[in-house]
Design an enzyme around this catalytic site. Structure first.
Site, PDB file in Angstrom:
ATOM      1  N   THR A  18       0.862  -1.181   0.000  1.00  0.00           N
ATOM      2  CA  THR A  18       0.000   0.000   0.000  1.00  0.00           C
ATOM      3  C   THR A  18       0.904   1.238   0.000  1.00  0.00           C
ATOM      4  O   THR A  18       1.292   1.699  -1.061  1.00  0.00           O
ATOM      5  CB  THR A  18      -0.967  -0.013   1.202  1.00  0.00           C
ATOM      6  OG1 THR A  18      -0.231  -0.255   2.410  1.00  0.00           O
ATOM      7  CG2 THR A  18      -2.018  -1.102   1.035  1.00  0.00           C
ATOM      8  N   THR A  19       1.249   1.760   1.185  1.00  0.00           N
ATOM      9  CA  THR A  19       2.191   2.882   1.225  1.00  0.00           C
ATOM     10  C   THR A  19       3.635   2.416   1.378  1.00  0.00           C
ATOM     11  O   THR A  19       4.528   3.231   1.580  1.00  0.00           O
ATOM     12  CB  THR A  19       1.836   3.860   2.368  1.00  0.00           C
ATOM     13  OG1 THR A  19       1.767   3.148   3.603  1.00  0.00           O
ATOM     14  CG2 THR A  19       0.513   4.545   2.097  1.00  0.00           C
TER      15      THR A  19
ATOM     16  N   LYS B 299       3.976  -7.054   3.873  1.00  0.00           N
ATOM     17  CA  LYS B 299       3.711  -5.650   3.584  1.00  0.00           C
ATOM     18  C   LYS B 299       3.355  -4.950   4.881  1.00  0.00           C
ATOM     19  O   LYS B 299       2.879  -5.570   5.837  1.00  0.00           O
ATOM     20  CB  LYS B 299       2.601  -5.485   2.554  1.00  0.00           C
ATOM     21  CG  LYS B 299       1.213  -5.929   2.983  1.00  0.00           C
ATOM     22  CD  LYS B 299       0.433  -4.953   3.862  1.00  0.00           C
ATOM     23  CE  LYS B 299       0.409  -3.554   3.245  1.00  0.00           C
ATOM     24  NZ  LYS B 299      -0.228  -2.599   4.238  1.00  0.00           N
ATOM     25  N   GLY B 300       3.585  -3.653   4.926  1.00  0.00           N
ATOM     26  CA  GLY B 300       3.198  -2.880   6.092  1.00  0.00           C
ATOM     27  C   GLY B 300       4.229  -1.838   6.429  1.00  0.00           C
ATOM     28  O   GLY B 300       5.429  -2.115   6.424  1.00  0.00           O
TER      29      GLY B 300
ATOM     30  N   GLY C 188       2.661   1.307   8.242  1.00  0.00           N
ATOM     31  CA  GLY C 188       1.942   2.168   9.170  1.00  0.00           C
ATOM     32  C   GLY C 188       0.786   1.419   9.803  1.00  0.00           C
ATOM     33  O   GLY C 188       0.426   0.329   9.379  1.00  0.00           O
TER      34      GLY C 188
ATOM     35  N   THR D 238       0.835  -9.482  12.732  1.00  0.00           N
ATOM     36  CA  THR D 238       1.179  -8.156  12.252  1.00  0.00           C
ATOM     37  C   THR D 238       0.960  -8.010  10.772  1.00  0.00           C
ATOM     38  O   THR D 238       1.248  -8.918  10.007  1.00  0.00           O
ATOM     39  CB  THR D 238       2.643  -7.830  12.563  1.00  0.00           C
ATOM     40  OG1 THR D 238       2.900  -6.492  12.177  1.00  0.00           O
ATOM     41  CG2 THR D 238       3.595  -8.730  11.853  1.00  0.00           C
TER      42      THR D 238
ATOM     43  N   GLU E 280       6.452   4.377   7.690  1.00  0.00           N
ATOM     44  CA  GLU E 280       6.004   5.573   6.965  1.00  0.00           C
ATOM     45  C   GLU E 280       6.808   6.800   7.386  1.00  0.00           C
ATOM     46  O   GLU E 280       6.846   7.174   8.553  1.00  0.00           O
ATOM     47  CB  GLU E 280       4.512   5.801   7.208  1.00  0.00           C
ATOM     48  CG  GLU E 280       3.653   4.774   6.462  1.00  0.00           C
ATOM     49  CD  GLU E 280       2.179   4.908   6.733  1.00  0.00           C
ATOM     50  OE1 GLU E 280       1.389   4.483   5.872  1.00  0.00           O
ATOM     51  OE2 GLU E 280       1.808   5.425   7.801  1.00  0.00           O
TER      52      GLU E 280
ATOM     53  N   ASN F  59      -0.041  10.381   6.607  1.00  0.00           N
ATOM     54  CA  ASN F  59      -1.283  10.011   7.281  1.00  0.00           C
ATOM     55  C   ASN F  59      -2.291  11.151   7.350  1.00  0.00           C
ATOM     56  O   ASN F  59      -3.490  10.902   7.507  1.00  0.00           O
ATOM     57  CB  ASN F  59      -0.969   9.456   8.664  1.00  0.00           C
ATOM     58  CG  ASN F  59      -0.361   8.078   8.560  1.00  0.00           C
ATOM     59  OD1 ASN F  59      -1.062   7.122   8.290  1.00  0.00           O
ATOM     60  ND2 ASN F  59       0.950   7.985   8.729  1.00  0.00           N
TER      61      ASN F  59
ATOM     62  N   THR G  26      -7.201  11.058   0.954  1.00  0.00           N
ATOM     63  CA  THR G  26      -7.461  12.098  -0.046  1.00  0.00           C
ATOM     64  C   THR G  26      -6.333  12.228  -1.050  1.00  0.00           C
ATOM     65  O   THR G  26      -6.444  12.979  -1.995  1.00  0.00           O
ATOM     66  CB  THR G  26      -7.681  13.447   0.648  1.00  0.00           C
ATOM     67  OG1 THR G  26      -6.553  13.769   1.476  1.00  0.00           O
ATOM     68  CG2 THR G  26      -8.931  13.430   1.493  1.00  0.00           C
TER      69      THR G  26
END
Length: 383
Positions: free
Chosen positions: A143-144, A165-166, A168, A176, A255, A378, A383
């Site tokens: 994702t991010t 993955k991960g 944040g 996890t 992040e 974040n 948006t």
């Protein structure tokens, strides 16, 4: 590229859940095999967790399915029906029982799957899974994340491969993020479950980016058995090495992060106390920002240790605090030595070592610095 262990293949596709990047994965064994899984204990766990918890309960799975960029959490009964439909369609393509398919989702909370696009993609899915490397699978789960996270290790004639993955919403509670492991070692499901839980507790459950426990945390392993039996301690060490590597990769890619922080606590009453103190240090915003600024402010570490107020056997006069191998408390450094220590803290990996002087308990946790980049990511996430 990292080859998947024997007996595993994968499908990677683009549904278009949020953009035009790969966002759908099926990682499958040739047949149902011993498996183990642990999941978030969040009271807002999504249907991917509740469904998969039931499917993994008998210690056998055939496939992992992952949809990224949509968590499918807090979407009500429709969200559950959508997740069940995904599982059913994947099982049909693989000609297996739906109860042998684990599903995981990650991304924005509160939005349903775009089922028209999901159905269109799954309608063309077949049991011919062409991908035999881990990196494309890991990329489709992102994702991010800024990098794919893959690790591998050997256990006798067998191989262990992990992908995750991960970056944040990470302070695990039982599991996890999304972390998938596969091995071609032969092992009993009961033994695999006990082994996997020990490994997760020392690695992915020892990780914190921002103190927030995800609604979708899933960690799972399958063992195809095609390489035959191996020594149990060798397999556990390989799983541990892979999981620890993934844990460090996740912490380094937190992040907005610029530094990996490792907090090692020893001399504790027991391992549980050591973990509690280490988490207090790695989760402190003041410690994290000091590390980001390469400020050798050991007083913030002392503060974080002192917050463990219920641990009344922690006595300041017995505590030793180090940055790397340099002691900063109780033998204080002069200004010149502290300035030199800033050079160490300016590196991309920082060790904070706290000795409590009570007994022999120890634990190591992993995290990262806190930066303006984390706030920006974040603040603008949906948006």
């Amino acid at each position: 590229m990292t080859a998947l262990p024997g007996g595993f293949r994968a499908h990677v596709g683009t549904i278009g859940i949020k953009d035009d990047l790969p966002d759908f994965v099926v990682l499958a064994a040739e047949r149902a095999c011993p498996a183990a899984a642990v999941f978030t204990r969040s009271r807002f766990a999504g249907p991917s967790v509740t469904i998969s918890r039931a499917h993994a309960a008998d210690g056998r799975l055939r496939a992992f399915t992952v949809l990224s960029r949509n968590a499918n959490v807090a979407t009500g009964e429709q969200g559950r029906r959508d997740a069940e439909e995904v599982v059913s369609r994947v099982a049909s393509a693989l000609a297996c029982d739906p109860d042998d398919v684990l599903i995981a989702s990650t991304g924005v909370i509160g939005r349903p799957y775009p089922m028209d696009r999901v159905r269109a993609h799954l309608g063309a899915l077949t049991g011919d899974l062409p991908v035999r490397e881990a990196e494309p699978v890991a990329a489709a789960m992102m994702t991010t994340d800024t990098v794919t996270k893959v690790a591998a290790a050997s256990a006798g004639a067998a191989t262990v491969v992990g992908l995750a993955k991960g970056v944040g919403m990470i302070e695990p509670d039982m599991a996890t993020l999304i972390a998938l492991f596969c091995t071609d070692a032969e092992i009993d499901a009961h033994d695999l479950d006990a082994m996997f839980r020990r490994v997760i507790d020392r690695t992915l459950n020892a990780l914190s980016i921002d103190t927030d426990t995800s609604t979708s945390d899933t960690a799972a392993v399958m063992a195809s058995g095609v390489a035959g039996a191996v020594e149990a301690d060798q397999l556990e060490q390989a799983l541990l090495d892979v999981a620890r590597s993934l844990t460090r990769q996740i912490a380094r890619d937190g992040e907005g992060a610029t530094k990996l922080i490792e907090v090692r606590v020893d001399g504790a009453r027991g391992d549980a106390q050591a973990k509690r103190v280490a988490k207090s240090v790695v989760n402190s915003p003041l410690v994290k920002t000091a590390v980001h600024g390469a400020d050798p402010n050991w007083g913030r570490v002392a503060m974080a240790v002192g917050k463990c107020a219920d641990d009344t056997d922690i006595e300041p006069e017995r505590v030793v605090i180090r940055f790397g191998d340099r002691e900063v408390y109780p033998h204080l450094l002069d200004d010149a030595a502290l300035a030199a220590l800033s050079g160490y803290l300016a590196g991309d990996e920082v060790l904070i070592h706290v000795s409590l002087g009570i007994a022999a308990g120890s634990f190591t946790v992993y995290g990262c610095d806190l930066t303006a980049g984390y706030v920006r990511i974040n603040a603008d996430y949906t948006t």
